[in-house]
Design an enzyme around this catalytic site. Sequence first.
Site, PDB file in Angstrom:
ATOM      1  N   SER A 130       9.992  86.210  15.483  1.00 15.99           N
ATOM      2  CA  SER A 130       9.744  84.835  15.897  1.00 15.99           C
ATOM      3  C   SER A 130       8.307  84.642  16.389  1.00 15.99           C
ATOM      4  O   SER A 130       7.364  84.717  15.611  1.00 15.99           O
ATOM      5  CB  SER A 130      10.772  84.438  16.967  1.00 15.99           C
ATOM      6  N   ASP A 180      -3.688  86.390   8.382  1.00 13.35           N
ATOM      7  CA  ASP A 180      -4.213  85.448   7.390  1.00 13.35           C
ATOM      8  C   ASP A 180      -5.700  85.181   7.583  1.00 13.35           C
ATOM      9  O   ASP A 180      -6.445  85.020   6.618  1.00 13.35           O
ATOM     10  CB  ASP A 180      -3.444  84.124   7.452  1.00 13.35           C
ATOM     11  N   LYS A 221      12.230  86.280  11.467  1.00 14.48           N
ATOM     12  CA  LYS A 221      12.796  85.037  12.010  1.00 14.48           C
ATOM     13  C   LYS A 221      11.722  83.957  11.966  1.00 14.48           C
ATOM     14  O   LYS A 221      10.885  83.857  12.854  1.00 14.48           O
ATOM     15  CB  LYS A 221      13.295  85.227  13.438  1.00 14.48           C
TER      16      LYS A 221
END
Length: 464
Positions: A299, A310, A324
């Site tokens: 999460s 990224d 999640k």
Amino acid sequence: MKLKLRTATALAGAFAAGILAGPFVGAIAQPDGGRAETYRLLQLFGDVFARVRAEYVEPVQDRDLVENAINGMLTGLDPHSAYLNPRNFRDMQVQTRGEFGGLGIEVTQEGGYIRVISPIDETPAARAGIRPGDNITHLNGNSTQGMTLQEAVDTMRGERGTSLRLTIRRENTPTAIELTIVRDVIRPQIVRFRMEGNDIGYIRVTSFNEQTEANVRRALSTLRQQAGNNLRGLILDLRNNPGGLLDQAVQVTDSFLDQGEIVSTRARRSEDAQRWNARSGDIANGLPMVVLVNGGSASASEIVAGALQDHRRAVILGVRSFGKGSVQTVMPLGGNNGAIRITTARYYTPSGRSIQATGIEPDVEVLASRAATTTAEANPQRERDRESNLRRALRAETTTPATPPTVQPAPLNLPAGLADRIQREPPEGFPTLDLTRPETDFQLQQGLVLVRGLVANPPRRAQR
């Protein structure tokens, strides 16, 4: 009896309508031809309510029946939606502030049993040897089969000094494990830090509550002082971090980025989509970073790892995370009726990846132990510990986003020879992993090899 039951049915139908009709108004008003079906289903609920109320072997409270029905409605959606009665709602508010009573364990439900996502560092559960992936089959001798997740959590919480007996089934352990754990006030040290050598800082974040971002900033400031302003690299450890507050994940990520998207969410309605962007200012001033993740990283911790990956702000090392990728919203109910926790959106990394049921793949895979390799080869079911294997888990999102991603990550180009210096699994006889003892932590040791290599020779970024 027939007259009595018919009267009870009518009363229950009215009662059910009074409780449930409001939320259904929007659905009934939709021009989809489903109005009659909705009324039929509401009548069905009222009929069942009346029969249970009148015929169950023992008297039952109306509130209990309605709360059980609401909880069943929500838990039937996905593993993370649930009803919070007033007491549970208060407990949740206390927990997000960083203090609560119990064992110190994050759990989910799988196959009817309670499964451990992660013990919280320096809590009774962690000291007792609870491990991620353990199945809790009994609590004080009572089977958890058929218990709701909330019922199990309620049982595990309690006053400081009281004890709870747990029966655990652990993979590759033939017999059940019996543990008696004494509850304590859980004040988890959510951010721990230390110097590794004279120039590398180590910060471990165990969860994301209201204090996380401030504690991360404080930790880095202290590390700079301890290093005598000679801090040259940083390791951020998110292993076994089950997540927490979305806004804290955003703020922690923002602390290490100068600009760009952090995370976006897409909900059922396109107008409810949200996007968070970093503000200027990297508290680490661009220091080389390595982020450690494993199957217990879930999460909010995946938001942090995904964004830093990224943007190529950090190199991710370890094994695939939990997966999640959904957002839960807590919606208080009026009249001191608690709240509902309901999944309202999926979140996406800056490159547009939905990690729901897939997780964050590390840039450099390093196993925690040799046993992890042999177990995975001998037992393909080993991956069930992750989100994708939970019952009713949301599927991975495969549709093309309405808006293009804001980041197209350049390939990671590690300095020549550095990747070859990193071992992917520990040698024979390496000590069993204990996160409180760095000498047993093979992933951390390889993380130090990586970050020192990045300090000596920063990676090249591909031209965009």
